[in-house]
Design an enzyme around this catalytic site. Structure first.
Site, PDB file in Angstrom:
ATOM      1  N   HIS A   1      -9.127  -1.136   7.079  1.00 20.85           N
ATOM      2  CA  HIS A   1     -10.177  -0.121   7.260  1.00 20.85           C
ATOM      3  C   HIS A   1     -11.556  -0.726   7.510  1.00 20.85           C
ATOM      4  CE1 HIS A   1      -7.885   3.558   6.537  1.00 20.85           C
ATOM      5  NE2 HIS A   1      -7.314   2.970   5.504  1.00 20.85           N
TER       6      HIS A   1
ATOM      7  N   GLU B   1      -8.953   2.185  -2.814  1.00 21.02           N
ATOM      8  CA  GLU B   1      -9.030   2.240  -1.355  1.00 21.02           C
ATOM      9  C   GLU B   1     -10.382   2.790  -0.927  1.00 21.02           C
ATOM     10  OE1 GLU B   1      -6.330   3.466   2.502  1.00 21.02           O
ATOM     11  OE2 GLU B   1      -5.990   4.526   0.620  1.00 21.02           O
TER      12      GLU B   1
ATOM     13  N   HIS C   1     -13.231   2.643   3.485  1.00 22.51           N
ATOM     14  CA  HIS C   1     -12.156   3.470   4.036  1.00 22.51           C
ATOM     15  C   HIS C   1     -12.662   3.938   5.393  1.00 22.51           C
ATOM     16  CE1 HIS C   1      -9.239   6.886   4.338  1.00 22.51           C
ATOM     17  NE2 HIS C   1      -8.457   5.880   3.996  1.00 22.51           N
TER      18      HIS C   1
ATOM     19  N   HIS D   1       0.826  -1.217   0.000  1.00 21.69           N
ATOM     20  CA  HIS D   1       0.000   0.000   0.000  1.00 21.69           C
ATOM     21  C   HIS D   1       0.854   1.258   0.000  1.00 21.69           C
ATOM     22  CE1 HIS D   1      -3.897   2.007   0.609  1.00 21.69           C
ATOM     23  NE2 HIS D   1      -3.191   2.918   1.248  1.00 21.69           N
TER      24      HIS D   1
ATOM     25  N   ASP E   1       0.330   5.628  -1.095  1.00 23.24           N
ATOM     26  CA  ASP E   1      -0.633   6.675  -1.468  1.00 23.24           C
ATOM     27  C   ASP E   1      -0.001   7.837  -2.224  1.00 23.24           C
ATOM     28  OD1 ASP E   1      -3.454   6.238  -0.607  1.00 23.24           O
ATOM     29  OD2 ASP E   1      -2.506   5.836   1.321  1.00 23.24           O
TER      30      ASP E   1
ATOM     31  N   HIS F   1      -2.553  -2.911   4.752  1.00 19.06           N
ATOM     32  CA  HIS F   1      -1.775  -1.976   5.581  1.00 19.06           C
ATOM     33  C   HIS F   1      -2.386  -1.888   6.978  1.00 19.06           C
ATOM     34  CE1 HIS F   1      -4.867   0.324   3.506  1.00 19.06           C
ATOM     35  NE2 HIS F   1      -4.651   1.411   4.207  1.00 19.06           N
TER      36      HIS F   1
ATOM     37  N   ASP G   1       2.237   2.078   3.965  1.00 19.05           N
ATOM     38  CA  ASP G   1       1.311   3.215   3.948  1.00 19.05           C
ATOM     39  C   ASP G   1       2.035   4.548   3.785  1.00 19.05           C
ATOM     40  OD1 ASP G   1      -1.174   4.385   3.914  1.00 19.05           O
ATOM     41  OD2 ASP G   1      -1.485   4.315   6.073  1.00 19.05           O
TER      42      ASP G   1
END
Length: 423
Positions: A220, A147, A174, A48, A50, A241, A310
């Site tokens: 999540h 995500e 999420h 993961h 971002d 993650h 992450d």
């Protein structure tokens, strides 16, 4: 004579100190070198990242204005991915929960577009869509994930189209509930339910992901949703993650009972490095991250563990693990804790590839099954932004009650009666 004895003692002490220091330095150098050697043989696949979110935030997805090779504003760039021995990266297409029931699908398409461009316009990177493609890539292999299930707007057709664009993983939630799955977070008030489990339509989403060969990501998800998915999914699932709840009791982490279900499912937990999830505080070290690995290994075995740091999705990482170049520091710490090369090879990449292949095997076993036509009930979703599909120009209420065809006949009868009366 005494002076010579004292000098001799001091000389012996100095010699012992130097030998001890050299021995310690040799151990450190040896562990560092071994970590790098292992990572050269088994380049990391991280679950993961971002970076695409930062591209949206800082550059409105204009790649032409972003230096992909060296960029101090983010934790991820090509130079540091190379220094960190990253051979594969799952990049997240993330849009905020506030887009739910609005333009989440469009925004997700734009995030997928920027990831595809990033991974095809840079010669050091390669877009892949299969386990075999990731295994064989000699570049930084890119896999696309979504995500948050709000990105599909409760539509299996949208899910299938995302698959066609190269998406191979989706987190069911999420930080907000969807109409069909619960989030671990209560920050947003969307779709509050008596329980945060998986609805019938949520099960249909999982089934369709199994049929397509998409990784079901439970990071999540609420604990209730995660447990329901772990018992329902035909294919192995992943926490891309998340960390161990027993080490840091943050609701985003995974408790031991879920870990045991994950082991039974054949899935994978990829450890998050974010300090708040690692140490339940803003300050921590590589050693505490390694504690999560030790605990997970004790509960479910090294073969069920991966890495999903992450980076660029959170602010505040352990000292020594600040960006994607620092992964070797963790491997060095695990070597100090007597993790074997075989175990580390699994954590770095082989475990993820095994799980991905199993997901693809389930897909292949389901080739005879047609795409699902399941639909979510309108009563379960926010209808304010949904168009009701009625014939143009036809009154909605008439269409709904089935009387629309009679309206012209009624009008004609009234017109004829009016003519007869006038005569």
């Amino acid at each position: 004579m005494l002076i010579y004895k004292i000098a001799g003692i001091r000389g012996a002490w100095i010699q012992w100190f130097i030998c001890t220091l050299l021995s310690l330095l040799h151990g450190v150098i040896s562990e560092t070198g071994r970590a790098l050697d292992i990572m050269k043989k088994y380049p990391l696949i991280d679950g993961h990242n971002d970076l695409a979110l930062r591209l949206r935030m800082y550059h409105n997805n204009k790649l032409s204005t972003f230096n992909m090779h060296n960029n101090s504003k983010v934790a991820t760039d090509i130079n540091r991915l190379t220094a960190g021995h990253v051979g594969g990266q799952v990049f997240a297409a993330y849009v905020m929960c506030t887009a739910q029931d609005k333009d989440a699908v469009r925004l997700t398409l734009e995030q997928i577009d920027v990831i595809r461009r990033m991974c095809t316009e840079n010669p050091q990177m390669e877009l892949v869509t299969t386990a075999e493609g990731m295994k064989n890539s000699t570049k930084i292999a890119c896999l696309i994930s979504i995500e948050g299930g709000h990105s599909i707007d409760s539509s299996l057709a949208a899910l299938r189209m995302f698959y066609q664009l190269g998406v191979r993983s989706m987190a069911l939630t999420h930080n907000c509930n969807t109409p069909w799955a619960g989030s671990s977070s209560s920050y947003y008030k969307y779709y509050q339910q008596n329980n945060n489990r998986l609805t019938d339509f949520g099960k249909a989403v999982v089934n369709e992901m199994n049929r397509l060969g998409m990784l079901v990501d439970l990071s999540h998800s609420s604990w209730e949703t995660a447990r329901a998915v772990l018992k329902h999914s035909t294919a192995p699932v992943v926490f891309t993650h998340s960390s161990a709840y027993a080490i840091c009791n943050n609701i985003r982490n995974v408790p031991d009972d879920q870990l045991l279900l994950l082991k039974e499912n054949g899935g994978l937990i990829m450890v998050n490095f974010y300090s708040t999830f690692v140490a339940c505080s803003n300050n921590t070290t590589v050693s505490v991250v390694a504690d999560h690995f030790d605990h997970l290994k004790q509960v479910i075995g090294a073969e069920s563990i991966g890495i999903g740091a992450d980076f660029d999705g959170a602010q505040g990482f352990p000292k020594g693990l600040e960006d994607v170049s620092k992964y070797p520091a963790l491997i060095e710490e695990l070597i100090k804790r007597n993790w074997t090369e075989e175990e580390l090879a699994g954590v770095l990449r082989l475990n993820f590839l095994r799980v991905f292949r199993k997901v693809e095997k389930v897909r292949d076993d389901m080739l005879h099954i047609l795409p699902s036509e399941a639909e979510i009930s309108l009563s379960e979703v926010n209808q304010s932004c949904r168009v009701k599909l009625v014939h143009p120009g036809r009154p909605e209420s008439s269409h709904r009650n089935g009387n629309a065809p009679l309206m012209p006949v009624k009008a004609l009868i009234c017109f004829i009666l009016l003519l007869m009366h006038s005569q």
